[in-house]
Design an enzyme around this catalytic site. Structure first.
Site, PDB file in Angstrom:
ATOM      1  N   GLU A 206       0.823  -1.210   0.000  1.00 54.21           N
ATOM      2  CA  GLU A 206       0.000   0.000   0.000  1.00 54.21           C
ATOM      3  C   GLU A 206       0.854   1.255   0.000  1.00 54.21           C
ATOM      4  O   GLU A 206       0.476   2.275  -0.581  1.00 54.21           O
ATOM      5  CB  GLU A 206      -0.924  -0.007   1.217  1.00 54.21           C
ATOM      6  CG  GLU A 206      -1.851   1.193   1.306  1.00 54.21           C
ATOM      7  CD  GLU A 206      -2.813   1.119   2.473  1.00 54.21           C
ATOM      8  OE1 GLU A 206      -3.621   2.054   2.618  1.00 54.21           O
ATOM      9  OE2 GLU A 206      -2.764   0.121   3.233  1.00 54.21           O
ATOM     10  N   ASP A 279     -12.429   1.043  -0.486  1.00 58.16           N
ATOM     11  CA  ASP A 279     -11.695   0.958   0.774  1.00 58.16           C
ATOM     12  C   ASP A 279     -12.547   1.322   1.995  1.00 58.16           C
ATOM     13  O   ASP A 279     -13.101   0.452   2.640  1.00 58.16           O
ATOM     14  CB  ASP A 279     -10.428   1.824   0.719  1.00 58.16           C
ATOM     15  CG  ASP A 279      -9.311   1.266   1.587  1.00 58.16           C
ATOM     16  OD1 ASP A 279      -9.604   0.670   2.644  1.00 58.16           O
ATOM     17  OD2 ASP A 279      -8.140   1.419   1.225  1.00 58.16           O
ATOM     18  N   ASP A 280     -12.638   2.606   2.321  1.00 63.01           N
ATOM     19  CA  ASP A 280     -13.412   3.080   3.483  1.00 63.01           C
ATOM     20  C   ASP A 280     -14.289   4.254   3.032  1.00 63.01           C
ATOM     21  O   ASP A 280     -14.067   5.406   3.422  1.00 63.01           O
ATOM     22  CB  ASP A 280     -12.470   3.526   4.605  1.00 63.01           C
ATOM     23  CG  ASP A 280     -11.635   2.383   5.131  1.00 63.01           C
ATOM     24  OD1 ASP A 280     -12.139   1.636   5.987  1.00 63.01           O
ATOM     25  OD2 ASP A 280     -10.475   2.242   4.688  1.00 63.01           O
TER      26      ASP A 280
END
Length: 345
Positions: A206, A279-280
């Site tokens: 990441e 993702d979020d």
């Protein structure tokens, strides 16, 4: 740590990107809970939130600050009904904002230490079944290892997953701060999962480490990689991943934040099987339609490239062959109709 703008792309591309049917395979449940739902659950459970009048309860300023906020969101989920409500609200938001038809959601059981694993899973299954009935979205679950914990905690989590099997739980993942949890620490947990027929994925690369990606592939035996941006720093590893057809679940907004430059377009150009994910999404904030448009408008992807990312996602799902084939057929039909309705510029 702020979210980048979507770019200037055409209105036509924006509409096309948002209306594409989508799968979501890199989404963390706590980060997908709408803020209103988070606040309601926290009030009901008498748990204070991190904000004052007029401030955004989901505001954060760095990756470390984000992880602290993430932990606070996890802390408000205390009962089976809380987990049911949280996942239902997250799936409703994904359906409405991103036209998501199928999702595989991460949740980290050890982030809820006061709640038994079975209670968490039962609540989540209740919520995803209700969402499928009410909204038409199908969802499955991926218990995720918190890599900042010891290896023994990961093994214990996998043992719980194996002991309390639900059809909706398809495999395991691994998340949290890569700098604090090298993948080699968790070989035993991943091998155990493989022996019991669980699929395996993990966050790796990441922040740009190709070595993290290599170890995750070679030692953990994963079926796909979450993020994976660091692979671009190792051309030989790229070739291996391309030859194997290894899927990568990229997230456009997070990739820009973590890498400081566009990378998903380069991964796609290199021949990697990239899907686009959020993702979020509630915390960042974003949605899957915005993620698709962002990639296209900042990294010069055309409509066909977006369609290919959608279908990469379909092929990378952990559905069984017959269900994946049915999903593929449904998507191909809907995309064909959308292309006819919205001819390209």
């Amino acid at each position: 740590m702020t979210s980048p703008a979507s770019g200037a792309g055409s209105a036509g591309l924006d509409v096309f990107a948002r209306r594409l049917p989508k799968v979501e395979m890199h989404c963390h449940l706590p980060g997908a809970i709408p803020v209103e739902t988070y606040l309601d659950i926290s009030r009901a459970n008498g748990i204070p939130v991190r904000s004052t009048a007029g401030e955004d309860p989901y505001a954060f300023t760095s990756f470390e600050d984000f992880l602290e906020l993430y932990g606070m969101i996890c802390a408000v989920l205390r009962t089976r009904a809380d987990f049911e409500r949280a996942v239902y609200a997250a799936l409703e938001r994904q359906t409405r904002t991103g036209n998501v038809r199928y999702a595989e959601l991460f949740f980290s059981p050890t982030d809820h230490p006061s709640v038994p694993y079975a209670t968490q899973v039962d609540g989540l299954v209740d919520g995803i079944r209700a969402a499928e009935h009410d909204l038409g979205i199908v969802a499955r679950l991926i218990p995720s290892i918190n890599r900042t914990l010891p290896a023994a905690a990961a093994v214990e989590m996998v043992e719980e997953v194996v002991a309390y099997r639900r059809d909706e739980v398809l495999g395991i993942g691994m998340d949290n701060n890569e700098a604090l949890g090298p993948p080699a620490r968790f070989v035993e947990a991943y091998r155990m999962a493989g022996r019991h027929g669980l699929k395996r994925t993990a966050h790796a690369g990441e922040r740009g480490s190709a070595e993290e990606v290599a170890v995750t592939i070679d030692e953990l035996g994963v079926d796909r990689i979450d993020h994976g941006y660091g692979i671009l720093n190792d051309p030989e590893l790229v070739k291996r991943a391309v030859d194997r057809g290894l899927p990568f679940t990229g997230c456009w907004t997070v990739s820009l934040i973590q890498m400081g430059r566009p990378v998903l377009g380069r991964m796609i150009e290199a021949g990697l099987r990239v899907s686009i994910n959020s993702d979020d999404p509630a915390v960042i904030p974003t949605d899957l339609g915005r993620e698709f448009h962002g990639v296209a408008s900042t990294e010069n992807l055309d409509r066909q490239a977006l369609v290919q990312c959608v279908m990469n996602g379909v092929e990378a799902t952990w559905l069984d062959d017959s269900d994946r084939r049915a999903l593929r057929g449904r998507f191909e039909s809907e995309i064909h109709a959308l292309q006819a309705e919205l001819p390209g510029e």
